[in-house]
Design an enzyme around this catalytic site. Structure first.
Site, short mmCIF file in Angstrom:
data_model
loop_
_atom_site.label_atom_id
_atom_site.label_comp_id
_atom_site.label_asym_id
_atom_site.label_seq_id
_atom_site.Cartn_x
_atom_site.Cartn_y
_atom_site.Cartn_z
N LYS A 66 0.84 -1.21 0.00
CA LYS A 66 0.00 0.00 0.00
C LYS A 66 0.87 1.26 0.00
CE LYS A 66 -0.14 -0.42 5.01
NZ LYS A 66 -0.82 -1.14 6.09
N TYR A 68 19.85 28.07 1.94
CA TYR A 68 18.88 29.02 2.48
C TYR A 68 19.18 29.33 3.95
CZ TYR A 68 16.17 28.20 -1.72
OH TYR A 68 15.76 28.12 -3.02
#
Ligand SMILES: *Cc1c(COP(=O)(O)O)cnc(C)c1O
Length: 372
Positions: free
Chosen positions: A40, A267
């Site tokens: 899944k 960043y």
């Protein structure tokens, strides 16, 4: 639509050897005849088709999915192996379920009644696996009276339904806390001991298969984590060394530079370089599903650990190099290089997430391939 990066030197490998090994270890520990691998959610992020193929090659007897579309994708790609759908599918899709020979979890008598009209044109009866809620509290029959009613209804409509499976799911089978497991097991016995048993009785997930095989039916098991090379108790009950890590994620240096003291990296320039430090850039980032908490973690270059410097960017990250390495040098982000190895478990320890919470986010921009 999501785009897979085929023209980038970054690739996620699924080790066939590891999948085969982990399946065999699971089968042996659980004394299981039939192993359904849970695939899944894109096979816990490992990749639905690649992982399913490796599982079939490696000896799995069935695949287990959560939603109908996952099962249909497998059928469309030629998987003829038994498939179990573990969550509730809307009753109007009963015909698709039957015609694709999908073993269907049914959690209430109402569902059978709602689904029946949709089975009039189906080519074969729907294979029903009755889900019993023994204490997971998610889905499932909670009373014997309702189970009896469903059995009678299925027997009265043999062209529509085949009583094929009986299952439950344990909420805690992978730790030294066993009280609730035993409570669920007692409830299972209470509800099913005198209920007719179908061909497929399946109660064990990885934890139950590994740690409770003597107490529960294990002819058929539904295993996920353990086959993915993740120890179900995260090492509490058994050292993980009996499993092999399945994933290798490699890339290459696409940019190399020498820094001056105080130059910022990425960043927020939370990392400032030292004079003369060599820094490489690799084409992989949180846009591929890696958590930004890997800032400061390590990758492998030429068998040596190298630190990720500054924040991960969406499409790139920077690493400290031991020197001026050539462009195209291989970088191992997950997996083994020489004597060193980086695993999902190491990422889990570093970030505080569970290993499967990290793998589940690996997205389709990463191209996947089965390796030896
Ligand atoms: C996901 C799932 C499994 C597999 O669980 P693991 O702990 O990964 O082995 C088994 N059964 C059900 C119902 C599931 O949802």
């Amino acid at each position: 639509m999501s785009v897979t990066a085929d023209h980038r030197p970054t690739k996620l490998y699924i080790s066939q050897h590891a999948v085969t090994h982990n399946l065999a270890e699971t089968r042996k520990a659980a004394h299981a005849k039939t192993v359904f691998l849970a695939v899944k959610a894109n096979a816990y992020g490992f990749g639905l088709l690649e992982m399913s193929r490796a599982a079939v090659n490696g000896g799995a007897d069935g695949l287990a999915v959560a939603v109908l579309d996952e099962a249909l994708a497998l059928r469309q790609h030629g998987f003829t192996i038994p498939i179990l759908v573990m969550s509730i599918v809307m009753p109007q899709y009963a015909e698709e379920l039957a015609d694709n020979d999908l073993i269907t979890t049914v959690a209430s008598d109402q569902w059978l009644h709602d689904a029946q009209p949709y089975l009039a044109q189906a080519g074969q009866p729907l294979k029903v696996s009755m889900g019993i809620d023994t204490g997971m509290g998610r889905i499932g029959y909670r009373s014997r009276a309702e189970m009896d009613a469903s059995l009678q209804f299925m027997q009265a409509h043999p062209d529509d339904f085949e009583y094929y499976g009986l299952m439950t799911h344990f909420s805690q089978a992978d730790s030294s806390e066993v009280d609730y497991f035993h409570k669920q097991l007692a409830r299972w016995h209470e509800l099913t001991d005198t209920f007719p048993h179908p061909p497929m009785v399946h109660v064990a997930n990885s934890g139950a298969a590994m740690y409770h095989a003597d107490e529960i039916p294990t002819d058929v098991i539904r295993a996920g984590t353990v086959v993915y090379g993740i120890e179900p108790s995260l090492g509490e009950l058994r050292d993980a060394s009996y499993l092999e890590p399945v994933l290798t994620l490699t890339t290459q240096l696409i940019f190399v530079k020498q820094m001056h003291a105080g130059d910022g990296i990425s960043y927020g320039h939370i990392y400032e370089a030292k004079e003369g430090e060599w820094v490489g850039t690799i084409p992989l980032g949180y846009g591929d599903g890696l958590t930004r908490r890997l800032t400061g973690a390590e990758v492998l270059v030429n068998g040596q650990r190298c630190q990720i410097l500054g924040k991960l960017a969406m499409d790139a990250m920077m690493i400290r190099l031991p020197g001026p390495l050539p462009l195209g040098t291989k970088v191992t982000v997950l997996g083994r290089d020489g004597d060193e190895e980086i695993t999902l478990d190491e990422w889990a320890d570093f970030t505080g997430f569970a290993p499967w919470e990290l793998s589940i986010n690996l997205n389709d921009r990463l191209i996947r391939e089965i390796s030896e």
